[in-house]
Design a protein around this motif. Sequence first.
Motif, PDB file in Angstrom:
ATOM      1  N   ALA A   1       0.965  -1.062   0.318  1.00 18.19           N
ATOM      2  CA  ALA A   1      -0.193   0.305  -0.020  1.00 18.19           C
ATOM      3  C   ALA A   1       1.164   1.051  -0.013  1.00 18.19           C
ATOM      4  O   ALA A   1       0.567   2.493   0.320  1.00 18.19           O
ATOM      5  CB  ALA A   1      -0.894   0.086   1.557  1.00 18.19           C
ATOM      6  N   GLY A   2       2.397   0.669  -0.417  1.00 15.98           N
ATOM      7  CA  GLY A   2       3.346   2.544  -0.191  1.00 15.98           C
ATOM      8  C   GLY A   2       2.883   2.951   0.992  1.00 15.98           C
ATOM      9  O   GLY A   2       3.896   4.096   1.470  1.00 15.98           O
ATOM     10  N   LEU A   3       3.017   2.028   2.369  1.00 18.98           N
ATOM     11  CA  LEU A   3       3.927   2.105   3.648  1.00 18.98           C
ATOM     12  C   LEU A   3       4.772   1.345   4.280  1.00 18.98           C
ATOM     13  O   LEU A   3       4.686   0.154   3.923  1.00 18.98           O
ATOM     14  CB  LEU A   3       2.475   2.033   4.526  1.00 18.98           C
ATOM     15  N   PRO A   4       5.743   2.768   4.477  1.00 22.75           N
ATOM     16  CA  PRO A   4       7.525   1.615   5.101  1.00 22.75           C
ATOM     17  C   PRO A   4       6.828   1.516   6.052  1.00 22.75           C
ATOM     18  O   PRO A   4       5.523   2.394   7.836  1.00 22.75           O
ATOM     19  CB  PRO A   4       8.090   2.978   4.922  1.00 22.75           C
ATOM     20  N   VAL A   5       7.544   0.312   6.790  1.00 23.45           N
ATOM     21  CA  VAL A   5       6.869  -0.943   8.243  1.00 23.45           C
ATOM     22  C   VAL A   5       8.296  -0.630   9.589  1.00 23.45           C
ATOM     23  O   VAL A   5       9.656  -1.018   8.989  1.00 23.45           O
ATOM     24  CB  VAL A   5       6.417  -1.954   7.711  1.00 23.45           C
ATOM     25  N   LEU A   6       7.806  -0.509  10.522  1.00 26.21           N
ATOM     26  CA  LEU A   6       8.695  -0.468  11.814  1.00 26.21           C
ATOM     27  C   LEU A   6       7.661  -1.273  12.256  1.00 26.21           C
ATOM     28  O   LEU A   6       6.844  -1.274  13.354  1.00 26.21           O
ATOM     29  CB  LEU A   6       8.826   0.662  12.032  1.00 26.21           C
ATOM     30  N   GLY A   7       8.393  -2.994  12.046  1.00 23.67           N
ATOM     31  CA  GLY A   7       7.578  -4.292  13.128  1.00 23.67           C
ATOM     32  C   GLY A   7       8.582  -4.842  14.473  1.00 23.67           C
ATOM     33  O   GLY A   7      10.184  -4.681  14.887  1.00 23.67           O
TER      34      GLY A   7
END
Length: 377
Positions: free
Chosen positions: A100-106
């Motif tokens: 969806a074009g969202l960078p993620v910090l997991g």
Amino acid sequence: MSFRTIPCSPADPLRVVIAGAGGMGRAWLATVADSPEVTLAGIADLDVALARDAADAAGLPDLPVGTDAVALARQTGAQALINVTIPEAHHPVTTAALFAGLPVLGEKPVAENVSRALSMAAAAEVTGELFMVSQSRRWNPQLAALRGMTARLGAIGTVSTAFFRSERFGGFRDLMPYPLLVDMAIHAFDSARFLLRAEPVTAYCQSYNPPWSWFAGDANATVVFEMEGGTRYVYNGSWCSPGDITSWNGTWRVSGERGTALWDGDHEPVLDAEVAAGEAAGSSYSGIAGALQVFVRALRTGEPPSGEVHENVMSLAMVEAAVRSATSGRVERLDDVLERAHAQALGEETRADVRNALAGWTSVRDVLAGPERVETG
């Protein structure tokens, strides 16, 4: 791996949605609230009432909440996602966000198993979005100082961690087959990679459950890893060891050709060596707040951060190798763990573009290695 950057600063904070409103989600909510570089756009949880309660408890009664993190991000104009869901949800939530074009910090672990983690690394490649894992011990300034000492000891023979606690959690941990290895040891395993700037080659593990244990699975384990260059890393721990408990970080000993470095897990490390004491390199980052700072910095600068998914997967592979060894009674090769996980990822992948990316990996170890991705602050 290169990834899309996002202009952000205290004058133009990064807008984020948090997925997961449990205890750790609320810790992240407080961390985001304290950061001048980030602003909270919403909280998502399958239990929307829990998300609303978390927002209310944080003094944000008008904060948007929802059950779908990606939909909530679209609705609120969020630019990134912080994934604090349970490990089994890491893959679907993170993959949906990346596409969806969202960078993620997991949150750690990157996934529930290595095959899922490899799929997520491939998804990051396909989308060109940053996926960073918050392996929070990486941002302990005392660990960074110990790393600086380790670099001055010459060749390293042995690194050891002792971890002994007496924890009555209740709930799912009490029922896990390998609660210590799967739920906790990854912190120490990842820290050992960080200290040595080296990757594991083999693992040999003996796990067991003492007769007084309140855990259904093995609460004790001893693991010996052969690391690149021949150094041995030894982890010895227990979840049910009453009396004289160690730090949550464990106690550490680094034995090298020029001396020894010691860390009790809670205070500054100590160097007993043939080299001048000097100043050990520290870190300006700490805990999950440090992970958030580094994530934002990476998005702003395009510099790959420590914890970028490719760099992080090997820590989970160490857990999987240790569990396999505890089950088989044999020394397990990390390359075998990676190859089995790669084959499983290829067989299970439902997206053609991600499967094609996985198929193009001729060596999983080489793909995960890449350039060094360690930010020491």
